[in-house]
Structure formats: C-alpha cells, structure tokens
Design a protein around this motif. Structure first.
Motif, PDB file in Angstrom:
ATOM      1  N   GLY A 238       0.816  -1.216   0.000  1.00  0.00           N
ATOM      2  CA  GLY A 238       0.000   0.000   0.000  1.00  0.00           C
ATOM      3  C   GLY A 238       0.843   1.257   0.000  1.00  0.00           C
ATOM      4  N   ALA A 239       1.904   1.289   0.816  1.00  0.00           N
ATOM      5  CA  ALA A 239       2.776   2.464   0.873  1.00  0.00           C
ATOM      6  C   ALA A 239       3.490   2.682  -0.452  1.00  0.00           C
ATOM      7  CB  ALA A 239       3.786   2.310   1.997  1.00  0.00           C
TER       8      ALA A 239
ATOM      9  N   TYR B 142      -6.362  -5.825  -1.033  1.00  0.00           N
ATOM     10  CA  TYR B 142      -6.689  -6.250   0.324  1.00  0.00           C
ATOM     11  C   TYR B 142      -6.904  -4.993   1.172  1.00  0.00           C
ATOM     12  CZ  TYR B 142      -6.312  -8.313   4.973  1.00  0.00           C
ATOM     13  OH  TYR B 142      -6.559  -8.679   6.275  1.00  0.00           O
ATOM     14  N   ARG B 143      -7.797  -5.083   2.132  1.00  0.00           N
ATOM     15  CA  ARG B 143      -8.242  -3.906   2.887  1.00  0.00           C
ATOM     16  C   ARG B 143      -7.086  -3.095   3.465  1.00  0.00           C
ATOM     17  NH1 ARG B 143      -9.446  -3.261   8.313  1.00  0.00           N
ATOM     18  NH2 ARG B 143      -8.999  -5.472   8.625  1.00  0.00           N
ATOM     19  N   ARG B 144      -6.081  -3.758   4.039  1.00  0.00           N
ATOM     20  CA  ARG B 144      -4.974  -3.028   4.646  1.00  0.00           C
ATOM     21  C   ARG B 144      -4.148  -2.303   3.592  1.00  0.00           C
ATOM     22  NH1 ARG B 144      -2.306  -1.659   8.907  1.00  0.00           N
ATOM     23  NH2 ARG B 144      -0.042  -1.802   9.099  1.00  0.00           N
ATOM     24  N   SER B 145      -3.923  -2.927   2.445  1.00  0.00           N
ATOM     25  CA  SER B 145      -3.182  -2.260   1.371  1.00  0.00           C
ATOM     26  C   SER B 145      -3.904  -1.000   0.926  1.00  0.00           C
ATOM     27  CB  SER B 145      -2.998  -3.210   0.182  1.00  0.00           C
ATOM     28  OG  SER B 145      -2.218  -4.328   0.519  1.00  0.00           O
ATOM     29  N   VAL B 146      -5.200  -1.125   0.708  1.00  0.00           N
ATOM     30  CA  VAL B 146      -5.992   0.026   0.271  1.00  0.00           C
ATOM     31  C   VAL B 146      -5.949   1.132   1.311  1.00  0.00           C
ATOM     32  CG1 VAL B 146      -8.295   0.805  -0.389  1.00  0.00           C
ATOM     33  CG2 VAL B 146      -7.503  -1.447  -1.114  1.00  0.00           C
ATOM     34  N   LYS B 147      -6.070   0.746   2.588  1.00  0.00           N
ATOM     35  CA  LYS B 147      -6.095   1.719   3.672  1.00  0.00           C
ATOM     36  C   LYS B 147      -4.764   2.452   3.786  1.00  0.00           C
ATOM     37  CE  LYS B 147      -6.943   1.954   8.682  1.00  0.00           C
ATOM     38  NZ  LYS B 147      -7.314   1.142   9.874  1.00  0.00           N
ATOM     39  N   VAL B 148      -3.648   1.711   3.789  1.00  0.00           N
ATOM     40  CA  VAL B 148      -2.331   2.336   3.924  1.00  0.00           C
ATOM     41  C   VAL B 148      -2.035   3.242   2.732  1.00  0.00           C
ATOM     42  CG1 VAL B 148       0.151   1.858   3.964  1.00  0.00           C
ATOM     43  CG2 VAL B 148      -1.386   0.536   5.409  1.00  0.00           C
ATOM     44  N   SER B 149      -2.500   2.857   1.566  1.00  0.00           N
ATOM     45  CA  SER B 149      -2.245   3.663   0.368  1.00  0.00           C
ATOM     46  C   SER B 149      -3.126   4.901   0.298  1.00  0.00           C
ATOM     47  CB  SER B 149      -2.477   2.825  -0.894  1.00  0.00           C
ATOM     48  OG  SER B 149      -3.857   2.704  -1.189  1.00  0.00           O
TER      49      SER B 149
ATOM     50  N   GLY C  78      -6.060   4.918  -0.673  1.00  0.00           N
ATOM     51  CA  GLY C  78      -6.817   4.787  -1.908  1.00  0.00           C
ATOM     52  C   GLY C  78      -5.986   4.887  -3.172  1.00  0.00           C
ATOM     53  N   ALA C  79      -4.665   5.072  -3.045  1.00  0.00           N
ATOM     54  CA  ALA C  79      -3.829   5.210  -4.244  1.00  0.00           C
ATOM     55  C   ALA C  79      -3.818   3.953  -5.093  1.00  0.00           C
ATOM     56  CB  ALA C  79      -2.404   5.593  -3.853  1.00  0.00           C
ATOM     57  N   VAL C  80      -4.038   2.776  -4.470  1.00  0.00           N
ATOM     58  CA  VAL C  80      -4.086   1.547  -5.264  1.00  0.00           C
ATOM     59  C   VAL C  80      -5.275   1.557  -6.214  1.00  0.00           C
ATOM     60  CG1 VAL C  80      -2.912   0.176  -3.502  1.00  0.00           C
ATOM     61  CG2 VAL C  80      -5.402   0.269  -3.521  1.00  0.00           C
ATOM     62  N   LEU C  81      -6.225   2.445  -5.967  1.00  0.00           N
ATOM     63  CA  LEU C  81      -7.392   2.571  -6.831  1.00  0.00           C
ATOM     64  C   LEU C  81      -7.158   3.555  -7.972  1.00  0.00           C
ATOM     65  CD1 LEU C  81      -9.967   2.860  -3.912  1.00  0.00           C
ATOM     66  CD2 LEU C  81      -9.211   0.777  -5.088  1.00  0.00           C
ATOM     67  N   GLN C  82      -6.008   4.221  -7.968  1.00  0.00           N
ATOM     68  CA  GLN C  82      -5.718   5.245  -8.976  1.00  0.00           C
ATOM     69  C   GLN C  82      -4.616   4.843  -9.943  1.00  0.00           C
ATOM     70  OE1 GLN C  82      -4.892   8.047  -5.685  1.00  0.00           O
ATOM     71  NE2 GLN C  82      -6.403   9.420  -6.603  1.00  0.00           N
ATOM     72  N   VAL C  83      -3.657   4.036  -9.488  1.00  0.00           N
ATOM     73  CA  VAL C  83      -2.504   3.682 -10.314  1.00  0.00           C
ATOM     74  C   VAL C  83      -2.818   2.420 -11.114  1.00  0.00           C
ATOM     75  CG1 VAL C  83      -0.059   3.054 -10.310  1.00  0.00           C
ATOM     76  CG2 VAL C  83      -0.942   4.669  -8.616  1.00  0.00           C
ATOM     77  N   PRO C  84      -2.675   2.435 -12.436  1.00  0.00           N
ATOM     78  CA  PRO C  84      -2.888   1.213 -13.217  1.00  0.00           C
ATOM     79  C   PRO C  84      -1.917   0.116 -12.785  1.00  0.00           C
ATOM     80  CG  PRO C  84      -2.851   3.140 -14.650  1.00  0.00           C
ATOM     81  CD  PRO C  84      -2.404   3.605 -13.286  1.00  0.00           C
ATOM     82  N   TRP C  85      -2.416  -1.118 -12.656  1.00  0.00           N
ATOM     83  CA  TRP C  85      -1.555  -2.211 -12.229  1.00  0.00           C
ATOM     84  C   TRP C  85      -2.056  -3.540 -12.780  1.00  0.00           C
ATOM     85  CZ3 TRP C  85      -3.229  -6.357  -9.189  1.00  0.00           C
ATOM     86  CH2 TRP C  85      -4.481  -6.194  -8.568  1.00  0.00           C
TER      87      TRP C  85
END
Length: 283
Positions: free
Chosen positions: A147-148, A172-179, A181-188
């Motif tokens: 997430g970070a 995963y919830r912790r990844s999303v939380k630590v990021s 929400g950035a994991v929802l913005q960066v294409p991967w």
C-alpha cells in the motif's frame, strides 16, 4: 436511489461480503475468487467510485448516513445500516471509520496491454498514453508495504505497477487503507511468468533497472542522468531482496548511496527515493 435497510443479525447472509475481515488467509482466498474487495472509510469509498469501480453494497452506522447521503442517493447497490456493535461482530474489529463498501474487482489486463496504455482492469476503464516509467515489485508480501509503495507511485508520477505472482494483494483492505486509496488510482496488473516476463518489458522498449547491492550496481543519480525510452524499476522482497534470476535478467543494477553504515532501506521508503530521483525532467 438506494433505501437503507436496517440489519440486526450478524449472521444475515446479506452481510456475507463483510465477514471476518481480520482473517488475512481467508480474505486472500475469498476476495479474488469472489471478485470483490473492501473499501474502508468515506475517502477511500469515494476514490473507488471516482476511479470507476462498481459498488456491490454499502455498510454504514447511523451517524454516517448524512455524510454518505450523496452516494446513497446515486447508487443502485443495497445499503445496509447496522449499529457499531453488530459491525464489529461481523467484521472482527471496531469499524471506527463507520463506513465499508464491497466493491467489484475487474479482470486484470496483460502486462503488454498495461504498458501500451490501460483500457480496462484496475482502475477500470482507464485509458491513457503508453507507460514510460513503471515499478515492478517482486514477491512483496507485506500488505502495508504494498500500500505504501502504491501511494509513492501515485504521488511521484509512476505510470503503472506490475506485481510478480507471489506479491500481496493491492486490493486487500490493509493495502488500500495504507495507500489512502492510491491503489485505486494507479494502473496495475499481476505478471504471470516471472522472471520470464522481463522479456515483455524489454520488448516494449524498457530498460529494466534492479535496485540492489551487487558489485556492479551504479549510484541512483547515474541511472537518473541517463536517457531511457522506458524505465522499469525493479524492487525485491523485504528480507532477501531480488532473486538471483531477476538480477541476472535485469539490464542494470542500481543502488541508493547511504551513510552511517546503513546498507538498505525499507522497500516502501526505497521506492519513494527512487521514484523521486527518476521522475521526468520538469515533473
């Protein structure tokens, strides 16, 4: 427009998406298989919706009804209203942010599609220019580090992220939380055959630079000063670093110069340093 429904039984099957959120092994099996992930908190839920993710349902405590009113008024997904004690029995922890949303996952693009410019997947429906600077994470298993690192990638203009098969789930919830929400913005996407897929990067015109402490590693500033058609920055695990196979397949080895006898940084911290140093001129 959804009409909130009061739920008073923790065993109600309508709350199935939210059960046992603290059981990492269970959620890692369930969520990808069932095509869902959990967004926690108002800001993350709004970022998920803004990125184009579809909501399966919304779980709220009463005090969040007014805050989330605009979301409720514009969704066709069911909205479940529960008291905090019931939310804790269902999820396994105190939901202090008061709002959870079960979201639909999208099929992952191939690495080649991602590098050409995403037209589907994560984030869904996002089309853009071909990627020129990407991060590749090999076997990063800590959800907080993932997430970070995604947050760093979003903040410092990395075009896309590629994950090897054993990497932790960015949704995963912790990844999303630590990021945040950035994991929802960066294409991967997730690579399928590693390190064979380094060939996909090379075929797309990328120089693959491995962050490591090998004898042939050049200082980060030297890499940043070079011209690259495309640059893939490769980071290894929290403990052992990159595998020998990945190091052998990389085009360049790169190190971050350090003082005080420190030989390395946490992978998330290292990614921030490298993303900043290699950002395009004028960025």
């Amino acid at each position: 427009m959804a009409v909130p429904v009061i739920v008073e039984d923790a065993r109600d099957p309508r709350l199935g998406d939210y059960t046992d959120l603290t059981d990492v092994a269970l959620r890692r099996r369930r969520e990808p298989a069932e095509g869902l992930f959990i967004a926690e908190g108002e800001k993350v839920i709004r970022r998920a919706l803004a990125a184009g993710y579809r909501m399966r349902s919304l779980l709220l405590s009463a005090k969040w009804l007014d805050v989330m009113r605009d979301v409720i008024d514009t969704t066709s997904a069911p909205v479940y209203l529960v008291d905090p004690a019931l939310a804790e029995r269902v999820t396994g922890y105190h939901v202090h942010r008061g709002a959870l949303a079960a979201m639909h996952r999208e099929p992952l693009p191939t690495a080649a599609e991602l590098l050409r410019g995403l037209t589907g997947g994560h984030p869904p429906g996002r089309a853009g220019r071909p990627a020129r600077r990407v991060a590749v994470f090999e076997d990063i298993v800590d959800h907080a580090n993932v997430g970070a690192a995604f947050r760093n990638a979003a903040a410092l203009g990395v075009d896309a992220v590629l994950l090897t098969p054993r990497c932790a789930d960015p949704l995963y919830r912790r990844s999303v939380k630590v990021s945040m929400g950035a994991v929802l913005q960066v294409p991967w996407t997730r690579l399928e055959s590693w390190p064979h897929d380094i060939g996909v990067l090379r075929a797309a015109g990328f120089t693959v630079a491995a962050l490591c402490l090998s004898d042939r590693a050049v200082p980060l500033d030297e890499l940043a000063a070079r011209r690259h058609g495309g640059l893939a920055l490769l980071f290894g695990t929290e403990g052992d670093g990159l595998t020998r196979a990945a190091l052998d397949a990389a085009d360049a080895h790169v190190r971050i110069p350090m003082d005080a006898g420190v030989d390395s940084l946490n992978v998330a911290a290292a990614s921030a340093v490298v993303f900043y140093a290699t950002r395009p001129s004028g960025a």
